[in-house]
Design a protein around this motif. Structure first.
Motif, PDB file in Angstrom:
ATOM      1  N   MET A 170       0.800  -1.217   0.000  1.00 35.90           N
ATOM      2  CA  MET A 170       0.000   0.000   0.000  1.00 35.90           C
ATOM      3  C   MET A 170       0.838   1.276   0.000  1.00 35.90           C
ATOM      4  O   MET A 170       0.323   2.360  -0.237  1.00 35.90           O
ATOM      5  CB  MET A 170      -0.926   0.023   1.224  1.00 35.90           C
ATOM      6  N   GLY A 171       2.143   1.154   0.253  1.00 42.43           N
ATOM      7  CA  GLY A 171       2.986   2.340   0.368  1.00 42.43           C
ATOM      8  C   GLY A 171       3.266   3.016  -0.947  1.00 42.43           C
ATOM      9  O   GLY A 171       3.456   4.232  -0.995  1.00 42.43           O
ATOM     10  N   LEU A 172       3.323   2.246  -2.018  1.00 49.03           N
ATOM     11  CA  LEU A 172       3.533   2.834  -3.335  1.00 49.03           C
ATOM     12  C   LEU A 172       2.184   3.007  -4.001  1.00 49.03           C
ATOM     13  O   LEU A 172       1.490   2.029  -4.298  1.00 49.03           O
ATOM     14  CB  LEU A 172       4.446   1.931  -4.169  1.00 49.03           C
ATOM     15  N   LYS A 173       1.802   4.255  -4.213  1.00 48.14           N
ATOM     16  CA  LYS A 173       0.445   4.536  -4.659  1.00 48.14           C
ATOM     17  C   LYS A 173       0.121   3.860  -5.983  1.00 48.14           C
ATOM     18  O   LYS A 173      -0.989   3.360  -6.180  1.00 48.14           O
ATOM     19  CB  LYS A 173       0.245   6.051  -4.768  1.00 48.14           C
ATOM     20  N   ALA A 174       1.078   3.846  -6.916  1.00 48.48           N
ATOM     21  CA  ALA A 174       0.793   3.262  -8.224  1.00 48.48           C
ATOM     22  C   ALA A 174       0.485   1.767  -8.108  1.00 48.48           C
ATOM     23  O   ALA A 174      -0.513   1.267  -8.641  1.00 48.48           O
ATOM     24  CB  ALA A 174       1.975   3.493  -9.159  1.00 48.48           C
TER      25      ALA A 174
END
Length: 674
Positions: free
Chosen positions: A113-117
């Motif tokens: 979930m930390g990397l929005k893409a």
């Protein structure tokens, strides 16, 4: 359940965790930086360990030091709070490797979930609605420009690894995209160490509504309803409330189930928030789209605690220790309405410029700290009177939370609580918050993320008292202090009648002038005393003045037909006046004390606060026009643009990008146009 935990954070969240842990008979260990050696959260814990310098990169972001501190003190688990390392998958994994429980989700969920893409792609597979956009790995600026053109303006550029409004820019037209992208990437690399971005359609009249979710290690999930966080400045939240006004039971269930699906997709454990952007249709219908998931406890969690009667930090501790969720979905109910206001050290009337300084006065409303649902007022704060707000950390001073049986009751309680919040020593947004909560849009729940610019005329540069009352408060406070001093007795009880400063004359009136500065302009107030009666002449009016000291120390002040109860604090030459109607500042000008001083700055451009020079947009010899961007500074985790105050020519740059500067440091010199 754990017997000892370490809190890898500072400020109000560290104090909040320490209070819940103490209630559960869990000992706590604080960590602190040089700047926080005497901080409130250090005193709130049973033990404390120093971990480094004042800058976060030298202390609160050094996870190896935090793990070493936990091991040295025998802590079994680490609570990350929010901010700093709370959403750092390397830290979560390092805790697990060291045999410590990370009180939060597994590293895999944080990474997912930390990397929005990547999270958008994952949510698409899980059937969660998405906003149209570009979430790819190719970060070529030309490609990003083409994708923005394809999506259609306005678009939103967002740091892929970001949060808290940092690394985010709205772009209205194609020609502004490149500059916004560069600024966004700079802020992202400084805040998160990753300059990757994503591009999304900027939804018109959007509301920001988020769902609080919880999962345990046994595979159980619940949602604890929604929070409306639409009132924002610089894409950062100002006010939050629960439940969201206008929310239907059908939409609440749909959003709640979508949030649980998002959590389930990454095998989430602990407290998390799934954030949605909600599009408001002309017919009143609302459509929601997934924005991101914050894999931690949120700043605004107290409003959820208020309406559900649950302690979410206690839930975190129980779930992390292996216990099942305390309640199932059907057992959770909404009770009343809650609103939270973020009190920050900043100047809203100067583009929300962050402020630093000492809390000479830190007066809070009489409140009840409610951890279960109850009608009342709560303050979560990590500072005390006398503490310093430094440039190293976030500008938030406290969170003010109110709860009532209805939204109207909560609104009234919020305004009363803000009126009782007296802070002297640095600029804050307290009065601005009062203006927002009493604005037509907020009072009528006409909410969207553009509320602040839409209501700007009623929110900024407001003066609810005016010069006559401000001058009366200063004059009365000055005379009362003189009378109190003159009435002092010696060891024998004798009071010198010639020490009395009450304006007595054997014949004729006493006339006294007060030189003032109000709203940046000079004024004079003239006080005439005849037989103990006062007349005050100021701003073209001459009115009778009376006052009495109340039981609380406030002045019961009457000027003509106007009567207010005023709390007045002097900080040097400045008198800070707080009333139920509003608060203002007025300066007592002492010409002798400031003889020889000058405010002329010529062509100097100075740093508005301590920080780092990010870049200069000009070089020596460049001609500039009024309002043109000259330099960018970074302070309190945000970028601030320094603009030209007038037309001129750049004579000299006095610093280089990357230099740290103090408040008031001269950044560059301008020569005026001849």
């Amino acid at each position: 359940m754990f017997t000892k935990i370490l809190i890898a954070n500072r400020g109000e969240i560290a104090c909040r965790v320490a209070a819940t842990a103490a209630r559960l008979a869990i000992k706590t260990v604080a960590v602190y930086s040089d700047a926080d050696a005497n901080a409130k959260h250090v005193a709130a814990c049973d033990e404390a360990i120093h971990i480094g310098g004042s800058a976060p990169k030298d202390s609160y972001l050094r996870w190896e030091k935090i793990i070493a501190a936990a091991q040295a003190t025998g802590a079994q688990a680490i609570h990350p709070g929010y901010g700093f390392l709370s959403e750092n998958e390397e830290f979560a994994q390092a805790c697990a490797t060291a045999g410590l429980v990370f009180i939060g989700p597994p590293a895999s969920a944080i990474l997912a979930m930390g990397l929005k893409a990547e999270s958008k792609q994952l949510m698409e597979k899980a059937g969660v609605p998405l906003v149209p956009g570009y979430h790819g790995k190719d970060q070529d600026p030309a490609l990003l420009q083409r994708e923005a053109d394809r999506i259609g303006y306005p678009v939103l550029i967002k740091a892929s690894a970001g949060g808290g409004g940092k690394g985010m820019r709205a772009v209205d037209k194609a020609e502004d995209f490149a500059a916004a992208l560069a600024s966004c990437k700079r802020e992202a690399i400084n805040s998160f160490g990753d300059d990757a971005v994503l591009i999304e359609k900027y939804v018109q009249r959007p509301r920001h509504i988020e769902i609080q979710v919880f999962g345990d290690t046994l595979g159980n999930y619940v949602y604890l309803f929604e929070r409306d966080c639409s009132v924002q400045r610089r894409h950062q939240k100002v006010l939050e409330e629960a439940p969201a006004p206008g929310m239907t039971e059908v939409l609440r269930q749909q959003m709640g189930e979508a949030a649980v699906a998002a959590a389930r997709a990454v095998h989430y454990v602990g407290a998390g928030t799934v954030e949605f952007i909600v599009e408001q249709k002309p017919d009143g219908a609302m459509t929601f789209f997934f924005m991101e998931m914050n894999t931690r406890l949120q700043v605004e969690h107290p409003v959820t605690e208020a309406i559900t009667g649950q302690d979410l930090v206690e839930w975190q501790l129980r779930v992390a220790s292996g216990e099942p969720l305390p309640l199932q979905q059907h057992e959770l109910k909404i009770q009343g309405h809650a609103i939270e206001a973020r009190i920050c050290a900043e100047n809203p009337d100067n583009n929300f410029l962050p402020a630093t300084g000492t809390l000479h006065v830190y007066g809070l409303p009489a409140h009840v700290t409610f951890e279960r649902a109850s009608h009342g007022t709560r303050v979560d704060s990590g500072v005390r009177q006398g503490d310093t707000i430094s440039p190293y950390y976030d500008s938030m001073v406290a969170k003010l939370i109110v709860h009532g049986s209805t939204r109207e009751e909560a609104l009234a309680r919020m305004d009363a609580a803000l009126a009782q919040t007296h802070i002297v020593g640095l600029a804050t947004n307290v009065q601005f918050l009062r203006h927002v909560t009493t604005s037509a849009s907020f009072a009528q729940a006409n909410l969207d993320t553009a509320l602040i610019p839409r209501e700007a005329a009623a929110l900024f540069n407001q003066d609810k008292l005016g010069l006559p009352l401000a001058a009366a408060a200063l004059v009365a406070h000055t005379l009362q202090a003189e009378q109190d001093q003159g009435a002092q007795t010696d060891a024998t009880g004798w009071c010198d009648p010639w020490a009395q400063r009450d304006g007595w004359r054997s014949h004729g009136p006493s006339v006294r002038g007060f030189a003032l500065e109000y709203a940046g302009a000079p004024h004079t107030a003239v006080l005439t005393t005849v037989r103990g009666n006062y007349m005050l002449a100021v701003a073209g009016q001459t009115l009778p003045l009376q006052w009495a000291v109340s039981a609380t120390g406030a002045l019961d002040l009457q000027l003509g037909a106007q009567r207010v109860l005023a709390h007045i604090y002097r900080n040097g030459d400045v008198a800070h006046v707080f009333t139920a109607q509003g608060a203002i500042q007025i300066v007592a000008v002492d010409a002798l004390a400031h003889a020889g001083e000058t405010h002329a700055e010529g062509g100097r451009l100075t740093a508005p606060m301590p920080g780092k020079v990010v870049s200069f947009a000009v070089k020596a010899g460049d001609a500039v026009t009024k309002g043109q961007a000259l330099a960018v500074m970074e302070a309190m985790k945000m970028e601030h643009t320094i603009a030209a105050p007038a037309d001129g020519t750049v004579a000299e740059l006095l610093f280089a990008p990357g230099d740290q500067v103090t408040e008031g440091a001269e950044l560059l010199r301008l020569e005026a146009v001849a």
